[in-house]
Scaffold this motif. Structure first.
Motif, PDB file in Angstrom:
ATOM      1  N   LEU A  34      38.131  82.239  31.410  1.00 33.55           N
ATOM      2  CA  LEU A  34      39.003  81.246  32.042  1.00 33.55           C
ATOM      3  C   LEU A  34      39.681  80.442  30.940  1.00 33.55           C
ATOM      4  O   LEU A  34      39.017  79.960  30.025  1.00 33.55           O
ATOM      5  N   ASP A  35      40.975  80.301  31.044  1.00 33.05           N
ATOM      6  CA  ASP A  35      41.735  79.510  30.080  1.00 33.05           C
ATOM      7  C   ASP A  35      42.266  78.283  30.808  1.00 33.05           C
ATOM      8  O   ASP A  35      42.997  78.410  31.789  1.00 33.05           O
ATOM      9  N   PHE A  36      41.865  77.099  30.341  1.00 38.41           N
ATOM     10  CA  PHE A  36      42.314  75.850  30.951  1.00 38.41           C
ATOM     11  C   PHE A  36      43.374  75.237  30.063  1.00 38.41           C
ATOM     12  O   PHE A  36      43.061  74.561  29.080  1.00 38.41           O
ATOM     13  N   GLN A  37      44.642  75.492  30.381  1.00 40.41           N
ATOM     14  CA  GLN A  37      45.724  74.920  29.601  1.00 40.41           C
ATOM     15  C   GLN A  37      45.697  73.415  29.757  1.00 40.41           C
ATOM     16  O   GLN A  37      45.363  72.892  30.810  1.00 40.41           O
ATOM     17  N   GLY A  38      46.014  72.727  28.690  1.00 42.87           N
ATOM     18  CA  GLY A  38      45.950  71.269  28.702  1.00 42.87           C
ATOM     19  C   GLY A  38      44.621  70.759  28.186  1.00 42.87           C
ATOM     20  O   GLY A  38      44.440  69.570  28.003  1.00 42.87           O
ATOM     21  N   HIS A  39      43.669  71.669  27.956  1.00 48.90           N
ATOM     22  CA  HIS A  39      42.380  71.303  27.366  1.00 48.90           C
ATOM     23  C   HIS A  39      42.236  72.051  26.051  1.00 48.90           C
ATOM     24  O   HIS A  39      42.260  73.281  26.020  1.00 48.90           O
ATOM     25  N   GLU A  40      42.123  71.300  24.978  1.00 47.67           N
ATOM     26  CA  GLU A  40      41.917  71.902  23.661  1.00 47.67           C
ATOM     27  C   GLU A  40      40.434  72.215  23.474  1.00 47.67           C
ATOM     28  O   GLU A  40      39.575  71.651  24.156  1.00 47.67           O
ATOM     29  N   ASN A  41      40.137  73.100  22.553  1.00 44.09           N
ATOM     30  CA  ASN A  41      38.753  73.468  22.252  1.00 44.09           C
ATOM     31  C   ASN A  41      38.122  72.405  21.352  1.00 44.09           C
ATOM     32  O   ASN A  41      37.807  72.645  20.194  1.00 44.09           O
ATOM     33  N   ARG A  42      37.985  71.202  21.920  1.00 54.83           N
ATOM     34  CA  ARG A  42      37.386  70.066  21.201  1.00 54.83           C
ATOM     35  C   ARG A  42      36.381  69.392  22.119  1.00 54.83           C
ATOM     36  O   ARG A  42      36.582  69.319  23.332  1.00 54.83           O
ATOM     37  N   LEU A  43      35.331  68.872  21.520  1.00 52.67           N
ATOM     38  CA  LEU A  43      34.269  68.209  22.278  1.00 52.67           C
ATOM     39  C   LEU A  43      34.817  67.083  23.152  1.00 52.67           C
ATOM     40  O   LEU A  43      34.471  66.976  24.325  1.00 52.67           O
ATOM     41  N   ASN A  44      35.698  66.267  22.606  1.00 50.13           N
ATOM     42  CA  ASN A  44      36.200  65.119  23.376  1.00 50.13           C
ATOM     43  C   ASN A  44      37.254  65.511  24.415  1.00 50.13           C
ATOM     44  O   ASN A  44      37.752  64.661  25.141  1.00 50.13           O
ATOM     45  N   ASP A  45      37.587  66.803  24.500  1.00 49.44           N
ATOM     46  CA  ASP A  45      38.554  67.268  25.491  1.00 49.44           C
ATOM     47  C   ASP A  45      37.915  68.254  26.478  1.00 49.44           C
ATOM     48  O   ASP A  45      38.604  68.966  27.195  1.00 49.44           O
ATOM     49  N   ARG A  46      36.581  68.287  26.507  1.00 50.67           N
ATOM     50  CA  ARG A  46      35.883  69.223  27.397  1.00 50.67           C
ATOM     51  C   ARG A  46      36.032  68.785  28.859  1.00 50.67           C
ATOM     52  O   ARG A  46      36.332  67.619  29.140  1.00 50.67           O
ATOM     53  N   LEU A  47      35.822  69.733  29.773  1.00 52.08           N
ATOM     54  CA  LEU A  47      35.835  69.416  31.200  1.00 52.08           C
ATOM     55  C   LEU A  47      34.646  68.526  31.532  1.00 52.08           C
ATOM     56  O   LEU A  47      33.557  68.709  30.991  1.00 52.08           O
ATOM     57  N   ALA A  48      34.846  67.579  32.442  1.00 52.63           N
ATOM     58  CA  ALA A  48      33.815  66.596  32.769  1.00 52.63           C
ATOM     59  C   ALA A  48      33.499  66.613  34.263  1.00 52.63           C
ATOM     60  O   ALA A  48      34.339  66.999  35.082  1.00 52.63           O
ATOM     61  N   PRO A  49      32.279  66.177  34.635  1.00 46.72           N
ATOM     62  CA  PRO A  49      31.922  66.111  36.056  1.00 46.72           C
ATOM     63  C   PRO A  49      32.952  65.311  36.857  1.00 46.72           C
ATOM     64  O   PRO A  49      33.427  64.268  36.410  1.00 46.72           O
ATOM     65  N   GLY A  50      33.309  65.848  38.022  1.00 50.82           N
ATOM     66  CA  GLY A  50      34.286  65.215  38.895  1.00 50.82           C
ATOM     67  C   GLY A  50      35.716  65.663  38.626  1.00 50.82           C
ATOM     68  O   GLY A  50      36.599  65.456  39.448  1.00 50.82           O
TER      69      GLY A  50
END
Length: 88
Positions: A34-50
């Protein structure tokens, strides 16, 4: 859903997600990403609950090369950052 580890610095991240429609196959083919455009491969840009996110399924083994899907992150099941921040 598990985050793909590429090169340091990186992070190990496992999420419980829920489909927001009937556009996600019940059993994605082996190796599907799965590629989530708009999210970089960085810890502070990871997907979050909700969070709700639009992703593209990039398939392998005959699966369509691109397929858009919508997911909601229900929970963060695992996060590890220490081992993946160092070059070997």
């Amino acid at each position: 859903m598990a985050h793909q580890i590429t090169t340091p610095p990186d992070f190990d991240h496992i999420l419980l997600v829920q489909s927001m429609g009937d556009d996600v196959p019940l059993v994605p083919p082996p190796g599907a990403l799965l590629d989530f455009q708009g999210h970089e491969n960085r810890l502070n840009d990871r997907l979050a609950p909700g969070e709700k996110a639009k992703g593209t399924i990039v398939g392998r083994d005959g699966f369509p090369t691109q397929h858009e899907t919508y997911l909601q992150v229900v929970a963060e099941a695992y996060l590890e950052t220490d081992d993946f921040g160092k070059s070997v």
